[in-house]
Design a protein around this motif. Structure first.
Motif, PDB file in Angstrom:
ATOM      1  N   MET A   3      -3.340  -8.516   3.363  1.00  0.00           N
ATOM      2  CA  MET A   3      -3.519  -7.982   2.033  1.00  0.00           C
ATOM      3  C   MET A   3      -4.283  -9.026   1.233  1.00  0.00           C
ATOM      4  O   MET A   3      -3.947 -10.192   1.225  1.00  0.00           O
ATOM      5  CB  MET A   3      -2.145  -7.708   1.412  1.00  0.00           C
ATOM      6  N   SER A   4      -5.326  -8.572   0.586  1.00  0.00           N
ATOM      7  CA  SER A   4      -6.137  -9.505  -0.193  1.00  0.00           C
ATOM      8  C   SER A   4      -5.417  -9.893  -1.487  1.00  0.00           C
ATOM      9  O   SER A   4      -4.480  -9.223  -1.923  1.00  0.00           O
ATOM     10  CB  SER A   4      -7.488  -8.870  -0.533  1.00  0.00           C
ATOM     11  N   VAL A   5      -5.859 -10.957  -2.059  1.00  0.00           N
ATOM     12  CA  VAL A   5      -5.280 -11.428  -3.320  1.00  0.00           C
ATOM     13  C   VAL A   5      -5.445 -10.362  -4.402  1.00  0.00           C
ATOM     14  O   VAL A   5      -4.525 -10.128  -5.196  1.00  0.00           O
ATOM     15  CB  VAL A   5      -5.940 -12.762  -3.749  1.00  0.00           C
ATOM     16  N   GLU A   6      -6.595  -9.703  -4.410  1.00  0.00           N
ATOM     17  CA  GLU A   6      -6.834  -8.660  -5.415  1.00  0.00           C
ATOM     18  C   GLU A   6      -5.861  -7.502  -5.249  1.00  0.00           C
ATOM     19  O   GLU A   6      -5.334  -6.972  -6.234  1.00  0.00           O
ATOM     20  CB  GLU A   6      -8.276  -8.156  -5.322  1.00  0.00           C
ATOM     21  N   GLU A   7      -5.600  -7.111  -4.000  1.00  0.00           N
ATOM     22  CA  GLU A   7      -4.650  -6.028  -3.749  1.00  0.00           C
ATOM     23  C   GLU A   7      -3.242  -6.429  -4.167  1.00  0.00           C
ATOM     24  O   GLU A   7      -2.512  -5.630  -4.756  1.00  0.00           O
ATOM     25  CB  GLU A   7      -4.653  -5.641  -2.264  1.00  0.00           C
ATOM     26  N   LYS A   8      -2.863  -7.663  -3.855  1.00  0.00           N
ATOM     27  CA  LYS A   8      -1.539  -8.156  -4.247  1.00  0.00           C
ATOM     28  C   LYS A   8      -1.401  -8.155  -5.762  1.00  0.00           C
ATOM     29  O   LYS A   8      -0.386  -7.723  -6.308  1.00  0.00           O
ATOM     30  CB  LYS A   8      -1.307  -9.571  -3.722  1.00  0.00           C
ATOM     31  N   ALA A  66      -1.353  -1.295   1.856  1.00  0.00           N
ATOM     32  CA  ALA A  66      -2.007  -2.548   2.250  1.00  0.00           C
ATOM     33  C   ALA A  66      -1.350  -3.116   3.511  1.00  0.00           C
ATOM     34  O   ALA A  66      -2.046  -3.619   4.400  1.00  0.00           O
ATOM     35  CB  ALA A  66      -1.960  -3.555   1.118  1.00  0.00           C
ATOM     36  N   ASP A  67      -0.020  -3.001   3.604  1.00  0.00           N
ATOM     37  CA  ASP A  67       0.682  -3.481   4.796  1.00  0.00           C
ATOM     38  C   ASP A  67       0.260  -2.687   6.034  1.00  0.00           C
ATOM     39  O   ASP A  67       0.059  -3.250   7.109  1.00  0.00           O
ATOM     40  CB  ASP A  67       2.197  -3.391   4.609  1.00  0.00           C
ATOM     41  N   VAL A  68       0.119  -1.373   5.867  1.00  0.00           N
ATOM     42  CA  VAL A  68      -0.311  -0.533   6.989  1.00  0.00           C
ATOM     43  C   VAL A  68      -1.734  -0.886   7.397  1.00  0.00           C
ATOM     44  O   VAL A  68      -2.038  -0.992   8.591  1.00  0.00           O
ATOM     45  CB  VAL A  68      -0.183   0.969   6.634  1.00  0.00           C
ATOM     46  N   LYS A  69      -2.609  -1.076   6.410  1.00  0.00           N
ATOM     47  CA  LYS A  69      -3.991  -1.469   6.713  1.00  0.00           C
ATOM     48  C   LYS A  69      -4.018  -2.771   7.504  1.00  0.00           C
ATOM     49  O   LYS A  69      -4.759  -2.901   8.479  1.00  0.00           O
ATOM     50  CB  LYS A  69      -4.802  -1.624   5.426  1.00  0.00           C
ATOM     51  N   ASP A  70      -3.205  -3.729   7.079  1.00  0.00           N
ATOM     52  CA  ASP A  70      -3.145  -5.010   7.782  1.00  0.00           C
ATOM     53  C   ASP A  70      -2.633  -4.829   9.213  1.00  0.00           C
ATOM     54  O   ASP A  70      -3.161  -5.437  10.150  1.00  0.00           O
ATOM     55  CB  ASP A  70      -2.246  -5.997   7.033  1.00  0.00           C
ATOM     56  N   VAL A 128      -2.791  -2.135  11.112  1.00  0.00           N
ATOM     57  CA  VAL A 128      -3.808  -1.462  11.917  1.00  0.00           C
ATOM     58  C   VAL A 128      -4.921  -2.438  12.285  1.00  0.00           C
ATOM     59  O   VAL A 128      -5.363  -2.486  13.442  1.00  0.00           O
ATOM     60  CB  VAL A 128      -4.375  -0.232  11.177  1.00  0.00           C
ATOM     61  N   LYS A 129      -5.350  -3.232  11.326  1.00  0.00           N
ATOM     62  CA  LYS A 129      -6.401  -4.212  11.599  1.00  0.00           C
ATOM     63  C   LYS A 129      -5.948  -5.201  12.675  1.00  0.00           C
ATOM     64  O   LYS A 129      -6.704  -5.503  13.599  1.00  0.00           O
ATOM     65  CB  LYS A 129      -6.777  -4.970  10.329  1.00  0.00           C
ATOM     66  N   ASN A 130      -4.717  -5.666  12.571  1.00  0.00           N
ATOM     67  CA  ASN A 130      -4.192  -6.597  13.581  1.00  0.00           C
ATOM     68  C   ASN A 130      -4.116  -5.940  14.951  1.00  0.00           C
ATOM     69  O   ASN A 130      -4.437  -6.567  15.962  1.00  0.00           O
ATOM     70  CB  ASN A 130      -2.822  -7.124  13.158  1.00  0.00           C
ATOM     71  N   ALA A 131      -3.692  -4.677  14.992  1.00  0.00           N
ATOM     72  CA  ALA A 131      -3.606  -3.967  16.263  1.00  0.00           C
ATOM     73  C   ALA A 131      -4.991  -3.798  16.886  1.00  0.00           C
ATOM     74  O   ALA A 131      -5.167  -3.979  18.102  1.00  0.00           O
ATOM     75  CB  ALA A 131      -2.943  -2.608  16.071  1.00  0.00           C
ATOM     76  N   VAL A 132      -5.969  -3.463  16.069  1.00  0.00           N
ATOM     77  CA  VAL A 132      -7.341  -3.311  16.569  1.00  0.00           C
ATOM     78  C   VAL A 132      -7.867  -4.651  17.072  1.00  0.00           C
ATOM     79  O   VAL A 132      -8.475  -4.724  18.147  1.00  0.00           O
ATOM     80  CB  VAL A 132      -8.264  -2.720  15.476  1.00  0.00           C
ATOM     81  N   ASP A 133      -7.625  -5.699  16.304  1.00  0.00           N
ATOM     82  CA  ASP A 133      -8.068  -7.033  16.729  1.00  0.00           C
ATOM     83  C   ASP A 133      -7.410  -7.437  18.057  1.00  0.00           C
ATOM     84  O   ASP A 133      -8.077  -7.987  18.941  1.00  0.00           O
ATOM     85  CB  ASP A 133      -7.763  -8.078  15.654  1.00  0.00           C
TER      86      ASP A 133
END
Length: 72
Positions: free
Chosen positions: A1-6, A49-53, A55-60
């Motif tokens: 999660m980016s600082v802006e999103e937080k 944002a947690d879900v996005k993170d 998913v991104k980690n799973a893809v990576d």
């Protein structure tokens, strides 16, 4: 999660709580409901944002595993 999103989700939660309390103190049910809704919106933004993170980690991770498999 980016600082802006937080920051954005925290802002919604704090401002929402302030509106909710203001509504309770003044007896303004609409303001109280508006505050609750804004607080929930902030929590939802956190969850998204947690879900996005995740998913991104799973893809990576998948990409890493695919590279290892192709190099063998």
């Amino acid at each position: 999660m980016s600082v802006e999103e937080k920051f954005d989700s925290a802002k919604d939660q704090v401002v929402g709580k302030a509106k909710e309390v203001e509504g309770k103190v003044t007896g303004d049910k609409a303001r109280e409901a508006e505050g609750k809704a804004q607080g929930v919106r902030g929590k939802v933004k956190d969850a998204v944002a947690d879900v996005k993170d995740a998913v991104k980690n799973a893809v990576d991770d998948f990409k890493e595993d695919s590279k290892k498999d192709s190099n063998q």
